[in-house]
Design a protein around this motif. Structure first.
Motif, PDB file in Angstrom:
ATOM      1  N   THR A  55       0.859  -1.306   0.005  1.00 53.66           N
ATOM      2  CA  THR A  55       0.014  -0.022   0.136  1.00 53.66           C
ATOM      3  C   THR A  55       0.889   1.226  -0.076  1.00 53.66           C
ATOM      4  OG1 THR A  55      -0.131   0.088   2.304  1.00 53.66           O
ATOM      5  CG2 THR A  55      -1.964  -0.991   1.235  1.00 53.66           C
ATOM      6  N   TRP A  56       0.523   2.360  -0.771  1.00 57.29           N
ATOM      7  CA  TRP A  56       1.032   3.458  -0.606  1.00 57.29           C
ATOM      8  C   TRP A  56       0.102   4.654  -1.160  1.00 57.29           C
ATOM      9  CZ3 TRP A  56       1.769  -0.065  -4.873  1.00 57.29           C
ATOM     10  CH2 TRP A  56       1.471   0.519  -5.871  1.00 57.29           C
ATOM     11  N   THR A  57       0.579   5.745  -1.135  1.00 57.41           N
ATOM     12  CA  THR A  57       0.134   7.257  -1.613  1.00 57.41           C
ATOM     13  C   THR A  57       1.140   7.782  -2.660  1.00 57.41           C
ATOM     14  OG1 THR A  57       0.654   8.425   0.230  1.00 57.41           O
ATOM     15  CG2 THR A  57      -1.177   7.391   0.548  1.00 57.41           C
ATOM     16  N   SER A  58       0.739   8.696  -3.361  1.00 56.83           N
ATOM     17  CA  SER A  58       1.366   9.401  -4.308  1.00 56.83           C
ATOM     18  C   SER A  58       0.385  10.520  -4.543  1.00 56.83           C
ATOM     19  CB  SER A  58       1.590   8.694  -5.497  1.00 56.83           C
ATOM     20  OG  SER A  58       2.635   7.813  -5.455  1.00 56.83           O
ATOM     21  N   THR A  59       1.141  11.880  -4.542  1.00 58.14           N
ATOM     22  CA  THR A  59       0.304  13.092  -5.243  1.00 58.14           C
ATOM     23  C   THR A  59       1.189  13.341  -6.309  1.00 58.14           C
ATOM     24  OG1 THR A  59       0.286  13.723  -2.834  1.00 58.14           O
ATOM     25  CG2 THR A  59      -0.239  15.357  -4.391  1.00 58.14           C
ATOM     26  N   MET A  60       0.024  13.410  -7.281  1.00 55.66           N
ATOM     27  CA  MET A  60       0.314  14.091  -8.708  1.00 55.66           C
ATOM     28  C   MET A  60       0.182  15.672  -8.748  1.00 55.66           C
ATOM     29  SD  MET A  60      -1.719  13.332 -12.550  1.00 55.66           S
ATOM     30  CE  MET A  60      -3.193  13.807 -11.938  1.00 55.66           C
ATOM     31  N   LYS A  61       1.058  16.338  -9.461  1.00 58.91           N
ATOM     32  CA  LYS A  61       1.149  17.835  -9.243  1.00 58.91           C
ATOM     33  C   LYS A  61       0.761  18.213 -10.776  1.00 58.91           C
ATOM     34  CE  LYS A  61       4.389  17.922  -5.452  1.00 58.91           C
ATOM     35  NZ  LYS A  61       4.599  16.654  -5.173  1.00 58.91           N
ATOM     36  N   LYS A  62       0.980  17.708 -11.576  1.00 55.99           N
ATOM     37  CA  LYS A  62       0.479  18.192 -12.991  1.00 55.99           C
ATOM     38  C   LYS A  62      -0.244  17.195 -13.850  1.00 55.99           C
ATOM     39  CE  LYS A  62       5.165  17.617 -14.838  1.00 55.99           C
ATOM     40  NZ  LYS A  62       6.244  18.270 -15.594  1.00 55.99           N
ATOM     41  N   PRO A  63      -1.106  17.506 -14.671  1.00 57.39           N
ATOM     42  CA  PRO A  63      -1.672  18.753 -15.008  1.00 57.39           C
ATOM     43  C   PRO A  63      -2.583  19.300 -13.866  1.00 57.39           C
ATOM     44  CG  PRO A  63      -2.877  17.032 -16.018  1.00 57.39           C
ATOM     45  CD  PRO A  63      -1.792  16.128 -15.467  1.00 57.39           C
ATOM     46  N   ARG A  64      -2.952  18.507 -12.882  1.00 57.66           N
ATOM     47  CA  ARG A  64      -3.624  19.160 -11.551  1.00 57.66           C
ATOM     48  C   ARG A  64      -3.221  18.263 -10.143  1.00 57.66           C
ATOM     49  NH1 ARG A  64      -6.543  15.641 -14.470  1.00 57.66           N
ATOM     50  NH2 ARG A  64      -7.721  17.305 -15.574  1.00 57.66           N
ATOM     51  N   VAL A  65      -3.504  18.856  -9.054  1.00 57.83           N
ATOM     52  CA  VAL A  65      -3.097  18.231  -7.964  1.00 57.83           C
ATOM     53  C   VAL A  65      -4.031  17.070  -7.618  1.00 57.83           C
ATOM     54  CG1 VAL A  65      -2.886  18.487  -5.517  1.00 57.83           C
ATOM     55  CG2 VAL A  65      -1.794  20.007  -6.932  1.00 57.83           C
ATOM     56  N   LEU A  66      -3.726  15.934  -7.461  1.00 59.29           N
ATOM     57  CA  LEU A  66      -4.523  14.853  -7.110  1.00 59.29           C
ATOM     58  C   LEU A  66      -3.663  13.640  -6.590  1.00 59.29           C
ATOM     59  CD1 LEU A  66      -7.171  13.115  -7.900  1.00 59.29           C
ATOM     60  CD2 LEU A  66      -6.008  12.361  -9.705  1.00 59.29           C
ATOM     61  N   LYS A  67      -4.304  13.237  -5.261  1.00 62.29           N
ATOM     62  CA  LYS A  67      -3.529  12.311  -4.270  1.00 62.29           C
ATOM     63  C   LYS A  67      -4.027  10.897  -4.708  1.00 62.29           C
ATOM     64  CE  LYS A  67      -2.619  11.089   0.321  1.00 62.29           C
ATOM     65  NZ  LYS A  67      -2.574  11.647   1.634  1.00 62.29           N
ATOM     66  N   PHE A  68      -3.074  10.130  -5.018  1.00 64.10           N
ATOM     67  CA  PHE A  68      -3.634   8.621  -5.281  1.00 64.10           C
ATOM     68  C   PHE A  68      -3.484   7.879  -4.027  1.00 64.10           C
ATOM     69  CE2 PHE A  68      -2.856  10.280  -9.236  1.00 64.10           C
ATOM     70  CZ  PHE A  68      -2.706   9.132 -10.225  1.00 64.10           C
ATOM     71  N   THR A  69      -4.184   6.861  -3.631  1.00 59.19           N
ATOM     72  CA  THR A  69      -4.096   5.657  -2.907  1.00 59.19           C
ATOM     73  C   THR A  69      -3.956   4.447  -3.486  1.00 59.19           C
ATOM     74  OG1 THR A  69      -5.204   7.024  -0.987  1.00 59.19           O
ATOM     75  CG2 THR A  69      -4.780   4.810  -0.455  1.00 59.19           C
ATOM     76  N   ALA A  70      -2.857   3.615  -3.378  1.00 62.74           N
ATOM     77  CA  ALA A  70      -2.821   2.403  -3.851  1.00 62.74           C
ATOM     78  C   ALA A  70      -2.628   1.208  -3.204  1.00 62.74           C
ATOM     79  CB  ALA A  70      -1.532   2.559  -4.977  1.00 62.74           C
TER      80      ALA A  70
END
Length: 108
Positions: A55-70
């Protein structure tokens, strides 16, 4: 179970299927790494290992801010799982361990 290495995954999104890359480095029951998608390269944060489950998290910064949980399951050189992608909902993925020759993410 060793999740260490580079993984090419196919993620199923509302915009179609995309090939993304995950690199994982384990340390005991935790791990770090990167998630390389078409738009961005993110760090794997809060990486936890429980048997063959990751399990992990990631945060996309482009093209928009979006937090992923996997959440993912590793079986040998195969990986399956699901990303929870904020307002875009849950998106399944599957993939395999790859060598360093495959470097750039491409859309499927």
């Amino acid at each position: 179970m060793s999740a260490d290495g580079d993984w090419k995954i196919t993620t199923h999104t509302p915009r179609g299927d995309f090939d993304w890359f995950i690199s994982i480095v384990t340390t005991g029951e935790s791990f770090t790494g990167t998630l390389d998608i078409v738009e961005d390269k993110m760090t794997l944060d809060e990486g936890r290992i429980d048997g063959n489950e990751l399990t992990w998290t990631s945060t996309m910064k482009k093209p928009r801010v979006l937090k992923f949980t996997a959440r993912a399951t590793v079986e040998g050189d195969e990986i399956t799982g699901e990303f929870k992608m904020g307002m875009f909902g849950n998106r399944p993925f599957e993939g395999r361990r790859v060598g360093p020759a495959e470097e750039e993410p491409v859309s499927a």
